[in-house]
Design an enzyme around this catalytic site. Sequence first.
Site, PDB file in Angstrom:
ATOM      1  N   PHE A   1      29.596  25.071  16.411  1.00 47.93           N
ATOM      2  CA  PHE A   1      28.240  24.790  15.946  1.00 47.93           C
ATOM      3  C   PHE A   1      27.509  23.768  16.799  1.00 47.93           C
ATOM      4  CE2 PHE A   1      30.524  21.243  14.037  1.00 47.93           C
ATOM      5  CZ  PHE A   1      29.634  20.190  14.189  1.00 47.93           C
TER       6      PHE A   1
ATOM      7  N   GLU B   1      29.067  30.537  12.547  1.00 45.97           N
ATOM      8  CA  GLU B   1      28.268  31.053  11.444  1.00 45.97           C
ATOM      9  C   GLU B   1      27.345  29.989  10.866  1.00 45.97           C
ATOM     10  OE1 GLU B   1      32.285  29.736   9.787  1.00 45.97           O
ATOM     11  OE2 GLU B   1      31.472  30.666  11.607  1.00 45.97           O
TER      12      GLU B   1
ATOM     13  N   CYS C   1      32.210  16.941  21.902  1.00 46.79           N
ATOM     14  CA  CYS C   1      33.598  16.704  22.274  1.00 46.79           C
ATOM     15  C   CYS C   1      33.728  15.740  23.446  1.00 46.79           C
ATOM     16  CB  CYS C   1      34.300  18.021  22.595  1.00 46.79           C
ATOM     17  SG  CYS C   1      33.623  18.865  24.040  1.00 46.79           S
TER      18      CYS C   1
ATOM     19  N   GLU D   1      39.850  12.541  15.531  1.00 46.96           N
ATOM     20  CA  GLU D   1      38.501  12.752  16.039  1.00 46.96           C
ATOM     21  C   GLU D   1      37.532  12.701  14.863  1.00 46.96           C
ATOM     22  OE1 GLU D   1      36.172  15.709  19.105  1.00 46.96           O
ATOM     23  OE2 GLU D   1      37.664  16.588  17.768  1.00 46.96           O
TER      24      GLU D   1
END
Length: 497
Positions: A150, A177, A282, A382
């Site tokens: 996303f 999605e 990331c 994370e």
Amino acid sequence: MTTQVQHLIGGECLDGSGDHIIEITNPADNGTIARLNCATEAEVNQAVASAKAAQLQWRETPVSERARLMLRYQHLLKENHDRIATVLAKETGKTFADAKGDVWRGIEVVEQAANIASMMMGETVENVARGIDTYSYIQPLGVCAGITPFNFPAMIPLWMFPMAIACGNGFVLKPSEQDPMTPMLLAELFEQAGAPKGLLNVVHGAKEVVDQILTHPDIKTISFVGSVPVGQYIYKTGTANLKRVQAFAGAKNHMVVMPDADKDTVINQLVGSSVGAAGQRCMAISVAVFVGESKQWIPELQQALAKVRPGLWDDEEAGYGPLINPGAKARVLELIQSGKEEGATCLLDGSEFTVAGHESGNWVGPTLFSDVTPQMRIYNEEIFGPVLCTSNVNTLAEAIELVNNNPFGNGTSIFTNSGAAARKYQHEIEVGQVGINVPIPVPLPFFSFTGWKNSFYGDLHAYGKQAVRFYTETKTVTARWPESGIVEGQNLTIALK
């Protein structure tokens, strides 16, 4: 009126007939902005069949024509830059400036795909033995697939299908999605650029669609970007089904701050790289490692972070937008609470932040912790939110040891005015992408995106030359053309003579 997100299968836009309906929400208030019907098994099969049929013709298309398609495509992307960014911002919550950056980094990869001819060149050696020549060709594999996250709904799909298709393959894209409208617009423009119908197919859905892609016998490669657990699942399942897989997973990126660095530069770069995009990238810096006396800059870092204000996508004063969904917000808040309970010092707490008139949105304000140790969850996991952890060490060697002991290896940076310190760091650090006075060292697409350790599962990385190797196979030919009248004697050995 709520938008119906369609699938692109065989060059036709279809509503989809699956019973599983997913609502796409505005992260700023969680109101529904679109819906999609997940693809059925038959629709996924149809998408793969369309890509396979189109690829059989496309692979015979001259490489120069494939390059021209990419040139036309990058032109359309540039013409529609703001239009794409607006759609992206509305469905992700990103600020408009950040959304434009997302689109632009994808355009750069398409520009590299337009250089495909030089990257598809093989090798030739004359007279490997007497009268024998050997040469190689780079050939496409067939149907490739991409499963995208996303957080970068323009850039990461553009990492994948332009390079794969430029190499001569067909492609099936399964975007997130949570924000599927941006990838659909990218696909629409690709067809406008003149791509053959069926060459690029887009199917939407959840795990069931992913599992079908992972096991489909006609799909040769799978490229994935997402979380560590899903990345491991994609890699294990895909390779168990004898597919070539590249799975880009999580990260815990460190910035090492040396005492000789420029203080104002360090603070500005830490603010942007830690809470920009709400920390949902990331390559975000989530740990700042202050070496020696540089720890004295932490109070000024706190003051700078406190000035950053999240807001709506079209608010030009907003530093970043909301998190993608309520679940993401809940996880970030839970990790912030764990940091407090485990003994870290919370210097700035964004847990209670809201935007007036949009209180139901997924807001988290800038958050800063000091005295963070490797035993704490906020260090080990994370967070994927606007949370920066800081740690203190005495020497560069201790900083290197700290970073190398971390299980992730996506990106890292060092800020220093010492060439010796920078070289020692870049040489000894066990991380795939290193920045020197650059906080987020995402390489331009003539290089490859090269995360290490638990940040990547596979052998060949995204875009650049490694992407060409990932999406192709090498065929080596050894040929002899004897002159008329010359009779070759028998050779009963493996040696070429």
